[in-house]
Design an enzyme around this catalytic site. Structure first.
Site, PDB file in Angstrom:
ATOM      1  N   ASP A  13       6.553   3.351  14.742  1.00  0.00           N
ATOM      2  CA  ASP A  13       7.694   2.865  15.657  1.00  0.00           C
ATOM      3  C   ASP A  13       8.853   2.683  15.040  1.00  0.00           C
ATOM      4  OD1 ASP A  13       6.362   0.743  14.853  1.00  0.00           O
ATOM      5  OD2 ASP A  13       5.841  -0.111  16.825  1.00  0.00           O
ATOM      6  N   ASP A  43       3.998 -10.057  12.088  1.00  0.00           N
ATOM      7  CA  ASP A  43       2.647  -9.600  12.509  1.00  0.00           C
ATOM      8  C   ASP A  43       1.468 -10.169  11.949  1.00  0.00           C
ATOM      9  OD1 ASP A  43       3.965  -8.671  14.773  1.00  0.00           O
ATOM     10  OD2 ASP A  43       4.062  -6.512  14.128  1.00  0.00           O
TER      11      ASP A  43
END
Length: 737
Positions: free
Chosen positions: A76, A454
Site C-alpha cells: 500500500d 506499527d
C-alpha cells in the site's frame, strides 16, 4: 503484510524460472552530482535494507499463470516487488521513484500478460485527496527491470480503504494490446496501446463519494467481469458487471444481494469448471468488515451458488461476536474445483484460509493444523509466545504449478506453505516499514535502533537479519513516537509510542531489554509524543502535542512534573555534552527555546525563524555543546554555535529536510554530516566531510525510495555508513562501495 524448513527457498521458489530475469542494477558508477559548485563527486555507494522482515500491509500477490516460479507482490505504501527464484528473495521494482513521486509508492493494482511473460503493468497512486498527485501507470517489457511511464489525469488510492481488493488492472483476454483500469472516482479507463495512453470508457454505474468505484477486474474466458464497490447491496443497485465484446457492459443476472454481499472484494476463475468465485464483504476493508460471503457463478448457464465456508455473526470462543468479511480467493490451475479463500478482519477467532477440493461444497480451515515458523522474523510474535495465523488477509495466491503452494499477505508479512501444514514468512527482500526514528549508538552490540510505524522499536544486532529479539516489548508499542539515547551513557535509552500497556519505557542495556516507566502523565495514553533523555540519562523530557504541556522526570519515569515553559508540541533535543541543557524549536512561532537547568524551565533564544510546519527539525552535533543545526525544508539549513541564541543560514544548500551525523572522515576534526535535502535543484541524500562547506550526493537515480524526510543518521563507528528512513521501504543503509 509478511518464508522454512521448508526453507524460504522452498516456498516461492519451486523450480527456476524458464526465462532469465534482469534485476534492478546496483549502479556501481560514481555518486551523482547535481551540478552545484558546492557539490563534489565521490565513489559509489552500495545501498541495502536493514532487514526487519516485511512489517507492512501486503495488498496483492500475483503468480504469473504461464511462467513457473514468477510472482509479484504489491504494497500500500512501499512499492512493488518481483519474486526471484535464483536469489530466493523479492526484488524491489519501484525504488527509482523519487521525492516528487512519493505518492506513487502506493500500488493500487498490477497486471501480467499470460501470453507475454516479460510484460508487467503497475497502477500507482496512494491517495485520492486533493493534496495528492495524480496516479500513473508503469509498463515494463522486462519484468520490471526497466519502465515506461504514463501519467494519468485521475487519482488512485492504494493506501485508502479498499486497498486489498482487486486487481483493478487487467490485460484483456482477447487482445494483449488492450488494458482495463478501474478507478475509485473516475469510472473505467481503457488503453488500446499497452498502457501508453488511456481513455475513459462507458460503464453502467456512476461513482459516489465512498471512493471505491471499480474494486476488481477479472477475465473468465473471453469475458471480463468488473466488481463495483459503491452499491448498497440491493437488487436495484448491482455490484458485478461484465462485457463479452469489450464495448457493452451489463449487470450480471441473478447476482447475490444483501449486506453480506454488498462489496465484491476479489474474484478468481476456474477454467476447468467454468466457474467464477467471488468473495464479498459489507465494507471494502481491510478495516471495518463485519459480514461477508463467498459465491460462485457457473458462467455457462448463469447459475449462482453460495459457497460461504463459515457465515459471520456467530459467537466466538471469547464470547464476542464472530464478525468478519471475506477477502482473498484463488483457484487451483491444475485441479478442477480446488480453491482457497480467506477471511478478513476476524479479530476474535483470528483470520484463516479455507480450502475446498469440491467446488466449495465443503471446506477445511488451514489454520487449524498450521505449524508456524517465524524464527527468521521473530517480531511476528508481537512480544508474546507465538505468532498468530494472520490478520487483514486480502492478498491470497495459489501457485499454478504446485497445488500445495499457497501464499497469503497479512498486515505485516507474507506467509507461505508447500504442504498445506507448515507455514513461514516468505518475505526476504520485501521491507515496507515506515521509519520514524533512527539512533546509531557509539558503543555496544547494535549499530542501529529504529522506531517505526506499527511495529515500535527494533534493536538491530545485525543489519542483514531481522532482529532476534523481535520488536521491543515490555511494553509492546504499535507506532513509535520517540527514541533517545544518553550521549554520555549510551547504555541508557528511552522510547515512547502508542501501546495498550504503557506509552514509555527505558533500557539500561542499550535497547536489548526494556522496562516500562513506573508512572506516566495521564495525557501519555492519548497523545504520546517525542521523548528525550539528557546527556547522562538523569533527566527525561516528554512532549504531548500542541494542546498539552511537556513533562519532566528526574527519577527514570517514576514521577513526572509539568514544564509550563516548554513549547507545546516541540521535540525536546538534549545537548550531547552538557546534561543541564535542552533545546526545542517551536514551529508555530519560529522560536528556539533553551534550558540550562536540566529542563525545569525554558527561555526563548533565537526568534523570527520559519513557522508553520511541524516537520521542521532541530539537531545537535555530537561531542559539542550548543552546536545546533535547523532543517527548515525549502527555507534552507541554519546553524547556531551559541546554543541557539543566533542562527546563520548555510549557503551551500537551499533545502534541508532531515540531518544527522556520523564518524568523521580521516583527517577531519568535525563529524561527517548527512542530509536529505537539495544542494542544487532536487532532493537527494548528501554527505559533507567539511562542516557543510561542500556536499556529495551519495544516493543515485535507482535508489530514491520516494519520501525520505523523517530521519537520517550516520554511524559513529563506521565512516561513510549512513542510515536513511523511508516511508514504506524500511531503513535503507548505504556504505561506500
Amino acid at each position: 503484510m509478511h518464508a522454512f524448513h521448508l526453507s524460504r527457498r522452498a516456498v516461492l521458489a519451486g523450480t527456476a524460472a524458464t526465462a532469465a530475469v534482469a534485476t534492478l542494477p546496483l549502479l556501481q558508477g560514481r555518486a551523482q552530482a547535481a551540478g552545484s559548485g558546492a557539490e563534489t563527486a565521490a565513489s559509489a555507494y552500495r545501498w541495502r535494507n536493514a532487514v526487519q522482515g516485511g512489517t507492512g500491509f501486503i495488498s496483492g500477490i500475483l503468480f504469473h499463470p504461464s511462467c513457473r516460479g514468477l510472482a509479484y507482490a504489491r504494497t500500500d505504501i512501499g512499492g512493488a516487488y518481483r519474486w526471484d527464484d535464483r536469489s530466493d528473495r523479492w526484488i524491489p521494482l519501484t525504488d527509482h521513484l523519487g521525492w516528487d513521486d512519493w505518492n506513487l509508492l502506493g500500488v493500487e493494482a498490477m497486471a501480467v500478460d499470460p501470453a507475454h511473460p516479460d510484460r508487467l503493468y503497475l497502477a500507482l497512486g496512494a491517495y485520492t485527496q486533493s493534496w495528492a498527485g495524480n496516479g500513473a501507470v508503469l509498463r515494463s517489457e522486462d519484468r520490471g527491470a526497466t519502465w515506461s511511464r504514463t501519467d494519468l489525469s485521475v487519482k488512485l488510492g492504494a493506501n485508502e480503504d479498499g486497498r486489498g481488493t482487486g486487481e483493478r488492472l487487467l490485460v484483456d483476454p482477447r487482445d494483449s494490446d488492450t488494458l482495463w483500469l478501474g478507478t475509485r472516482h473516475d469510472g473505467l479507463l481503457k488503453s488500446t496501446d499497452r498502457g501508453a495512453s488511456w481513455q475513459a470508457t462507458s460503464f453502467p454505474a456512476a461513482p459516489s463519494a465512498t471512493g471505491q468505484g471499480i474494486t476488481l477486474l477479472v477475465a473468465a474466458g473471453r469475458t471480463v467481469y468488473a466488481g463495483w464497490g459503491d452499491s448498497d447491496g440491493t437488487a436495484g443497485k448491482p455490484n458485478l458487471y461484465r462485457t463479452s465484446d469489450g464495448t457493452t457492459w451489463e449487470a450480471v443476472p441473478g447476482q447475490p444481494t444483501g449486506t453480506a454481499a454488498k462489496v465484491p472484494i476479489r474474484a478468481a476463475y476456474d477454467r476447468h469448471t467454468r466457474e467464477l468465485y467471488v468473495t464479498y464483504a459489507n465494507a471494502p476493508g481491510p478495516n471495518g468488515q463485519s459480514d461477508g460471503s463467498v459465491h460462485k457463478l457457473r458462467t455457462v448457464n448463469g447459475k449462482w451458488t453460495e459457497v460461504t465456508p463459515v457465515k459471520p455473526g456467530g459467537t466466538a470462543t471469547d464470547g464476542s461476536t464472530d464478525a468478519f468479511g471475506y477477502g482473498g480467493v484463488a483457484v487451483d490451475a491444475r485441479r478442477p474445483g480446488t480453491l482457497v479463500v480467506s477471511t478478513n478482519n476476524r479479530w476474535a477467532e483470528i483470520d484463516t484460509v479455507f480450502r475446498s477440493t469440491n467446488g466449495g461444497r465443503t471446506w477445511t480451515s488451514l489454520k487449524d493444523r498450521a505449524v508456524l515458523d517465524v524464527s527468521e522474523t521473530p517480531y511476528l510474535k508481537w512480544g508474546g509466545d507465538k505468532p498468530k495465523f494472520g490478520w487483514w488477509i486480502q492478498a491470497l495466491a495459489l501457485d499454478p504449478y504446485d497445488s500445495e503452494h499457497v501464499v497469503y499477505g497479512t498486515g505485516a508479512t507474507i506467509y507461505g506453505t508447500r504442504d498445506l501444514k507448515h507455514w513461514a514468512p516468505q518475505i526476504r527482500g520485501l521491507e515496507e516499514a515506515s521509519i520514524r526514528q533512527l539512533v546509531s549508538p557509539p558503543t555496544g552490540e547494535a549499530h542501529l535502533l529504529s522506531g517505526s510505524g506499527d511495529i515500535g522499536v527494533m534493536y538491530h544486532e545485525r543489519l542483514t537479519a531481522s532482529p532476534s529479539r523481535g520488536m521491543a516489548s515490555n511494553p509492546v508499542f504499535g507506532t513509535s513516537t520517540g527514541l533517545s539515547l544518553a550521549a554520555a551513557k549510551p547504555s541508557y535509552v528511552v522510547r515512547a509510542g502508542w501501546g495498550n500497556d504503557g506509552n514509555g519505557a527505558y533500557s539500561n542495556d542499550g535497547g536489548r531489554t526494556w522496562a516500562p516507566f513506573g508512572a506516566q502523565p495521564a495525557i501519555a495514553k492519548d497523545a504520546p509524543g517525542p521523548i528525550a533523555t539528557n546527556a547522562d540519562g538523569s533527566v527525561l523530557l516528554w512532549s504531548f502535542g500542541t494542546a498539552n504541556p511537556g513533562y519532566r522526570s528526574a527519577d527514570n519515569g517514576a514521577t513526572w512534573s509539568e514544564v509550563a515553559s516548554f513549547p507545546k508540541g516541540a521535540a525536546p533535543i538534549p545537548d550531547p555534552v552538557d546534561p543541564t541543557r535542552f533545546y526545542a524549536f517551536d514551529t508555530t512561532t519560529g522560536t528556539v527555546f533553551a534550558s540550562t537547568d536540566s529542563g525545569r524551565t525554558f527561555t526563548a533564544r533565537a526568534t523570527g525563524l520559519s513557522t508553520g510546519d511541524s516537520e521542521f527539525q532541530l539537531t545537535a552535533a555530537p561531542g559539542r555543546t550548543g552546536d545546533l543545526w535547523l532543517s527548515l525544508k525549502g527555507n534552507g539549513l541554519y546553524r547556531s554555535t551559541d546554543a541557539g541564541a543566533t542562527f546563520a543560514k548555510v549557503s551551500s544548500c537551499h533545502a534541508a529536510h532531515t540531518l544527522g551525523f556520523g564518524k568523521a572522515a580521516r583527517g577531519a576534526s568535525y563529524p561527517a554530516i548527512y542530509m536529505v535535502g537539495a544542494v542544487d535543484s532536487f532532493n537527494a541524500v548528501y554527505r559533507s566531510d567539511d562542516e557543510a562547506k561542500t556536499w556529495t550526493r551519495i544516493n543515485d537515480d535507482q535508489h530514491q525510495w520516494g519520501w525520505t524526510g523523517a530521519a537520517i543518521t550516520g554511524d559513529p563507528r563506521v565512516y561513510g555508513r549512513v542510515y536513511v528512513s523511508t516511508n514504506g521501504r524500511g531503513v535503507q543503509y548505504g556504505e561506500p562501495a
